[in-house]
Design a protein around this motif. Structure first.
Motif, short mmCIF file in Angstrom:
data_model
loop_
_atom_site.label_atom_id
_atom_site.label_comp_id
_atom_site.label_asym_id
_atom_site.label_seq_id
_atom_site.Cartn_x
_atom_site.Cartn_y
_atom_site.Cartn_z
N PHE A 31 0.80 -1.22 0.00
CA PHE A 31 0.00 0.00 0.00
C PHE A 31 0.84 1.27 0.00
O PHE A 31 0.33 2.35 -0.28
CB PHE A 31 -0.97 0.01 1.20
CG PHE A 31 -0.30 0.08 2.54
CD1 PHE A 31 0.00 1.29 3.13
CD2 PHE A 31 0.03 -1.08 3.22
CE1 PHE A 31 0.61 1.36 4.37
CE2 PHE A 31 0.64 -1.03 4.46
CZ PHE A 31 0.93 0.20 5.05
N LEU A 32 2.15 1.18 0.32
CA LEU A 32 3.03 2.33 0.24
C LEU A 32 3.67 2.38 -1.15
O LEU A 32 4.40 1.46 -1.52
CB LEU A 32 4.12 2.27 1.31
CG LEU A 32 3.67 2.44 2.76
CD1 LEU A 32 4.87 2.32 3.70
CD2 LEU A 32 2.99 3.78 2.96
N PRO A 33 3.44 3.44 -1.93
CA PRO A 33 4.00 3.51 -3.29
C PRO A 33 5.52 3.40 -3.33
O PRO A 33 6.09 2.84 -4.26
CB PRO A 33 3.53 4.88 -3.80
CG PRO A 33 2.34 5.21 -2.96
CD PRO A 33 2.60 4.60 -1.61
N GLU A 34 6.18 3.94 -2.28
CA GLU A 34 7.65 3.93 -2.27
C GLU A 34 8.22 2.55 -2.00
O GLU A 34 9.45 2.36 -2.08
CB GLU A 34 8.19 4.93 -1.25
CG GLU A 34 7.70 4.72 0.17
CD GLU A 34 6.44 5.51 0.48
OE1 GLU A 34 6.24 5.87 1.65
OE2 GLU A 34 5.64 5.75 -0.45
N LEU A 35 7.38 1.57 -1.68
CA LEU A 35 7.85 0.21 -1.43
C LEU A 35 7.27 -0.77 -2.45
O LEU A 35 7.10 -1.96 -2.16
CB LEU A 35 7.49 -0.24 -0.01
CG LEU A 35 8.21 0.49 1.13
CD1 LEU A 35 7.78 -0.04 2.48
CD2 LEU A 35 9.72 0.40 0.97
N ARG A 36 6.95 -0.28 -3.63
CA ARG A 36 6.48 -1.13 -4.70
C ARG A 36 7.55 -1.25 -5.78
O ARG A 36 8.30 -0.31 -6.04
CB ARG A 36 5.21 -0.57 -5.34
CG ARG A 36 3.99 -0.58 -4.44
CD ARG A 36 2.78 -0.05 -5.19
NE ARG A 36 1.72 0.33 -4.27
CZ ARG A 36 0.88 1.32 -4.47
NH1 ARG A 36 0.97 2.04 -5.59
NH2 ARG A 36 -0.06 1.60 -3.60
N GLY A 37 7.58 -2.41 -6.43
CA GLY A 37 8.48 -2.61 -7.57
C GLY A 37 9.94 -2.48 -7.19
O GLY A 37 10.37 -2.78 -6.07
N LYS A 38 10.73 -1.98 -8.12
CA LYS A 38 12.17 -1.85 -7.89
C LYS A 38 12.48 -0.77 -6.86
O LYS A 38 13.57 -0.76 -6.28
CB LYS A 38 12.89 -1.55 -9.20
CG LYS A 38 13.03 -2.75 -10.12
CD LYS A 38 13.97 -2.45 -11.26
CE LYS A 38 14.22 -3.69 -12.10
NZ LYS A 38 15.18 -3.44 -13.20
N LYS A 39 11.55 0.14 -6.62
CA LYS A 39 11.77 1.15 -5.58
C LYS A 39 11.92 0.49 -4.21
O LYS A 39 12.67 0.96 -3.37
CB LYS A 39 10.61 2.15 -5.57
CG LYS A 39 10.57 3.07 -6.77
CD LYS A 39 9.53 4.16 -6.62
CE LYS A 39 8.13 3.58 -6.67
NZ LYS A 39 7.10 4.65 -6.65
#
Length: 452
Positions: A31-39
């Motif tokens: 739910f946190l955008p900064e902890l999705r995908g390669k980020k």
């Protein structure tokens, strides 16, 4: 009325665990955008490499688990089973790197949630072969392992996932600056994963719960550094004529203000720091020069003691980070704490380490040993298993107390050689059921042990 469940319906897969199992993206359900995908991978790498508390925890985990002995255990006591166990030992000994090196790299799955390794096999022809695909210390002609090559998590674009079953089929890896791509199937890989959330193939980093504390601590340390710099150097304050700041100021006056603002922002107390001031002063009432400069600059320092002590706040966040990975015992010395408290926290940490190494061993048995049997067409009834030894030495005082309790209950373990052998192993004593305890050093002529 509920219909009777048919066999075909019972075996069918009707739903998916989460978004990750349908699109293969890394942490699509986060739910946190900064902890999705390669980020997410970049952030966890930053946390691991930049934070002292997290770095200490991960280093202790790596060093403790690298020291754990991994044994290859035959499936039974037959000569054929023991021979196949020796084959697995020879495979692990015949790689281009040590098994310890692989364990050290494999533990990265704790930080990132998953770890992917490509297994490169080779035909064990012999030591005289020049080809890397055939060179080996052994000449049995079987397929062995050349190396278990790490595939960095930040190079992985997505997982190839079966949308019906959610099974991971492979990964898509980015290559170089030309945006090339590699596809590595799971049946040629070793794939480690922590506890999964909603079927996420990328697992869940053990650092996830430390993220918020890390961010606050990082920001607080940056503020602290700025405060210290300002406290030591002071805040630059400039005094200039009021007409320079008025709305009617000329272009030259406005330009002077802009240049002065830039100087005040950039001023540092170091070998390159300097300020040039005009020597003009205000005239007195008679028109003669006075001691009051037209432009003046000074450093304003704070007086007295700050109302906020930042150390307790920093310590609290450090404890929160260590607590999130069961490693708070590392900080007990900074704030006191009894031996009993330290031991209980340490025991909990070691239990977690046991689960980590057991997860690695389970994957090696399933994805390395079992595939060696498949590729070589070997008898699965003779397939051995890799087992992890003790993570930490046993407390002999506790073992002795336990044995005394057994003796008090009239339970005699001496009639069970396997139990006695295990007890001797715990005490690091060589034991032969037919002879008894054997000396661990070189025996001298008088029958004693020569430790020299």
């Amino acid at each position: 009325m509920v219909k009777k469940l048919s066999e075909s319906a019972a075996k069918a897969t009707l739903g998916v665990a989460g978004d990750n199992t349908s699109n293969g993206q890394i942490r699509a359900d986060e739910f946190l955008p900064e902890l999705r995908g390669k980020k997410a991978i970049r952030k966890y790498r930053e946390m691991r490499d930049n934070d002292a508390t997290i770095g200490a925890v991960m280093y202790s985990v790596e060093q403790i688990l690298r020291d754990v002995v991994l044994n290859v255990t035959p499936v039974n006591d037959s000569d054929a089973a023991k021979s196949e166990a020796e084959f697995v030992k020879s495979v692990l000994d015949d790689m281009d790197h040590t098994l310890d090196d692989h364990i050290s790299e494999a533990l990265s799955y704790l930080s990132y949630g998953f770890g992917w390794f490509e297994v490169i096999y080779k035909r064990r022809v012999g030591p005289t072969e020049r080809s890397d695909k055939k060179h080996s210390k052994y000449t049995d002609g079987r397929l062995g392992v050349k190396k278990i090559a790490a595939r960095a998590p930040w190079t992985i674009n997505k997982f190839d996932v079966n949308q019906k079953t959610g099974d991971v089929l492979g990964i898509e890896q980015s290559v170089g600056i030309m945006n090339g791509k590699n596809y590595i199937p799971v049946n040629k890989s070793i794939y480690y994963r922590t506890t999964s959330l909603n079927g996420d193939p990328s697992g869940r980093s053990i650092l996830r719960n430390a993220y918020t504390s890390y961010e606050y601590l990082n920001n607080l340390q940056a503020i602290e550094a700025i405060a210290v710099e300002r406290e030591l150097a002071g805040i630059p304050v400039a005094r200039i004529p009021a007409e320079y700041l008025s709305g009617d100021a000329s272009l030259a006056q406005s330009g002077f203000v802009n240049n002065l603002q830039q100087i005040l922002r950039d001023v540092k107390f170091n070998e390159q720091g300097y300020i040039i001031l005009p020597s003009d002063t205000y005239p007195d009432k008679d028109g003669a020069p006075s001691n009051t400069r037209l432009v003046d600059i000074e450093l304003m320092a704070s007086n007295g003691k700050r109302n906020i002590d930042i150390n307790p706040i920093v310590n609290r966040y450090q404890h929160d980070i260590a607590r999130s990975v069961l490693s708070e015992f590392l900080l007990l010395g900074t704030s006191g704490g009894s031996y009993a408290l330290s031991k209980s926290k340490t025991d909990l940490f070691l239990r977690a380490l046991e689960s980590y190494i057991q997860a690695i061993v389970d994957v090696l048995n399933k994805q390395l040993v079992e595939r060696l049997w498949q590729l070589n067409g070997l008898n699965y009834d003779l397939m051995p298993t890799i087992e992890a030894g003790d993570v930490a030495p046993h407390d002999l005082r506790e073992v002795a107390a336990f044995l005394r309790n057994l003796n008090g209950a009239n339970i005699d373990v001496s009639s069970h050689p396997e139990v006695v052998k295990d007890l001797m192993d715990i005490a690091d004593l060589n034991y032969d059921p037919d002879v008894g305890v054997q000396p661990t050093g070189d025996q001298d002529k008088d029958g004693g042990v020569d430790n020299g």
